[in-house]
Design a protein around this motif. Structure first.
Motif, short mmCIF file in Angstrom:
data_model
loop_
_atom_site.label_atom_id
_atom_site.label_comp_id
_atom_site.label_asym_id
_atom_site.label_seq_id
_atom_site.Cartn_x
_atom_site.Cartn_y
_atom_site.Cartn_z
N PRO A 65 -4.38 88.36 -31.85
CA PRO A 65 -3.41 87.52 -31.29
C PRO A 65 -2.64 88.27 -29.92
CG PRO A 65 -3.50 87.83 -33.68
CD PRO A 65 -4.34 88.61 -33.10
N VAL A 66 -2.08 87.25 -29.18
CA VAL A 66 -1.35 87.68 -27.96
C VAL A 66 -0.08 88.18 -28.32
CG1 VAL A 66 -0.41 87.00 -25.82
CG2 VAL A 66 -2.56 85.93 -26.52
N GLU A 67 0.20 89.42 -28.23
CA GLU A 67 1.44 90.18 -28.65
C GLU A 67 2.55 89.56 -27.86
OE1 GLU A 67 1.98 92.34 -31.22
OE2 GLU A 67 -0.12 92.39 -31.83
N PRO A 68 3.82 89.43 -28.55
CA PRO A 68 4.82 88.80 -28.19
C PRO A 68 5.27 89.29 -26.65
CG PRO A 68 5.37 88.87 -30.25
CD PRO A 68 4.10 89.58 -30.17
N ALA A 69 5.18 90.66 -26.43
CA ALA A 69 5.44 91.24 -25.05
C ALA A 69 4.70 90.68 -23.95
CB ALA A 69 5.65 92.83 -25.25
N GLU A 70 3.03 90.71 -24.44
CA GLU A 70 2.11 90.26 -23.34
C GLU A 70 2.37 88.74 -23.16
OE1 GLU A 70 -1.24 89.96 -20.78
OE2 GLU A 70 0.60 91.36 -21.16
N ALA A 71 2.94 87.97 -24.22
CA ALA A 71 3.24 86.31 -24.13
C ALA A 71 4.21 86.34 -23.06
CB ALA A 71 3.24 85.82 -25.34
N LEU A 72 5.14 86.97 -23.22
CA LEU A 72 6.46 86.83 -22.49
C LEU A 72 6.02 87.44 -20.81
CD1 LEU A 72 9.11 88.63 -24.69
CD2 LEU A 72 8.95 86.25 -23.68
N ARG A 73 5.04 88.27 -20.69
CA ARG A 73 4.63 88.62 -19.42
C ARG A 73 3.87 87.41 -18.91
NH1 ARG A 73 0.43 89.58 -16.50
NH2 ARG A 73 -0.92 89.82 -18.14
N LEU A 74 3.19 86.86 -19.44
CA LEU A 74 2.45 85.76 -19.17
C LEU A 74 2.92 84.63 -18.87
CD1 LEU A 74 -0.74 86.03 -21.50
CD2 LEU A 74 -0.84 86.69 -19.16
N LEU A 75 4.24 84.32 -19.50
CA LEU A 75 5.10 83.17 -19.36
C LEU A 75 5.90 83.32 -18.02
CD1 LEU A 75 5.78 82.55 -23.09
CD2 LEU A 75 4.61 80.54 -21.49
N LEU A 76 6.42 84.62 -18.02
CA LEU A 76 7.31 84.97 -16.74
C LEU A 76 6.23 84.68 -15.55
CD1 LEU A 76 9.35 87.89 -18.25
CD2 LEU A 76 10.18 85.63 -17.50
N ALA A 77 5.13 85.27 -15.40
CA ALA A 77 4.34 85.02 -14.41
C ALA A 77 3.96 83.71 -13.97
CB ALA A 77 2.97 86.07 -14.65
N GLY A 80 6.50 82.11 -12.08
CA GLY A 80 6.64 82.74 -10.52
C GLY A 80 7.29 83.85 -10.39
N VAL A 81 7.72 84.46 -11.50
CA VAL A 81 8.29 85.90 -11.46
C VAL A 81 7.62 86.79 -11.05
CG1 VAL A 81 9.72 87.55 -12.83
CG2 VAL A 81 9.98 85.29 -13.42
N GLU A 82 7.81 87.54 -9.90
CA GLU A 82 7.06 88.58 -9.27
C GLU A 82 7.09 89.54 -10.39
OE1 GLU A 82 5.99 88.73 -6.13
OE2 GLU A 82 6.80 86.68 -5.77
N PRO A 83 5.57 90.19 -10.39
CA PRO A 83 5.03 91.24 -11.33
C PRO A 83 6.18 92.55 -11.27
CG PRO A 83 3.30 90.56 -10.13
CD PRO A 83 4.57 89.81 -9.43
N GLY A 84 6.57 92.68 -10.13
CA GLY A 84 7.56 93.86 -10.05
C GLY A 84 9.14 93.59 -10.62
N ARG A 85 9.20 92.30 -10.96
CA ARG A 85 10.61 91.95 -11.62
C ARG A 85 10.44 92.01 -12.95
NH1 ARG A 85 12.89 86.91 -10.41
NH2 ARG A 85 14.25 87.35 -11.68
N ILE A 86 9.33 91.88 -13.50
CA ILE A 86 8.88 91.87 -15.05
C ILE A 86 9.31 93.02 -15.65
CG2 ILE A 86 7.43 91.38 -16.76
CD1 ILE A 86 6.14 89.16 -14.87
N PRO A 87 10.44 93.00 -16.54
CA PRO A 87 10.42 94.36 -17.11
C PRO A 87 9.33 95.04 -18.07
CG PRO A 87 12.17 93.01 -17.57
CD PRO A 87 11.34 92.14 -16.99
#
Length: 171
Positions: A65-77, A80-87
């Motif tokens: 399963p996709v972990e919540p932290a990875e899911a959040l990264r994918l959703l933010l991307a 259109g959130v720049e990768p450098g802005r994703i905590p």
């Protein structure tokens, strides 16, 4: 191809206009994703800032399963959130996700969730976006989530679907 499910579709469309979160539950293969995607297409004009889909793989044999932290990264991307802005941390990602979503009217389809814990951090805070969750489990642990249960197609709808899938090859 979408057949039947008129009661469930009407319930989902009505819920989408009065709440921000809907969870469709039912056994494997019953058509939860088809219902959610069909409804999302119909609701697109009301959510002009985006339509996001993420398969959380909660019940995919042989897949983690996709972990919540990875899911959040994918959703933010996807927003259109720049990768450098994703905590890096999950809590910080969740806060940014809620802030980004609060300023939009978007539909987010979280497909194939394992359980409530799998999606809890992905839910919106303030704002007017809609989250539709599909899962084999009913999401009773989530506050303010409108549940919609789905069962197998009626015999008539199943026959119609089968005939349409077979098309001209049926005899």
């Amino acid at each position: 191809m979408f057949i039947g499910r008129q009661e469930e579709l009407a319930a989902l469309l009505a819920a989408a206009r009065r709440t921000r979160m809907v969870a469709i539950d039912g056994m494997a293969g019953v058509g939860k994703t088809a219902l959610a995607v069909h409804a999302a297409h119909l609701l697109t004009p009301e959510f002009p800032d985006g339509q996001l889909y993420l398969d959380l793989r909660g019940f995919k044999p042989g897949r983690v399963p996709v972990e919540p932290a990875e899911a959040l990264r994918l959703l933010l991307a996807a927003l259109g959130v720049e990768p450098g802005r994703i905590p890096g941390g999950e809590a910080e990602r969740a806060a940014l996700w809620r802030a980004e979503l609060a300023a939009r009217r978007a539909i987010v389809l979280l497909d194939n969730a394992a359980d409530a814990a799998h999606v809890r951090g992905l839910l919106p805070g303030a704002g007017h976006s809609l989250v539709v969750i599909t899962s084999r489990r009913r999401m009773v642990e989530l506050d303010q989530v409108q549940p919609i249960s789905q069962d197998v197609l009626s015999e008539g709808d199943a026959t119609e679907l089968f005939a349409k899938v077979l098309g001209p090859w049926r005899t």
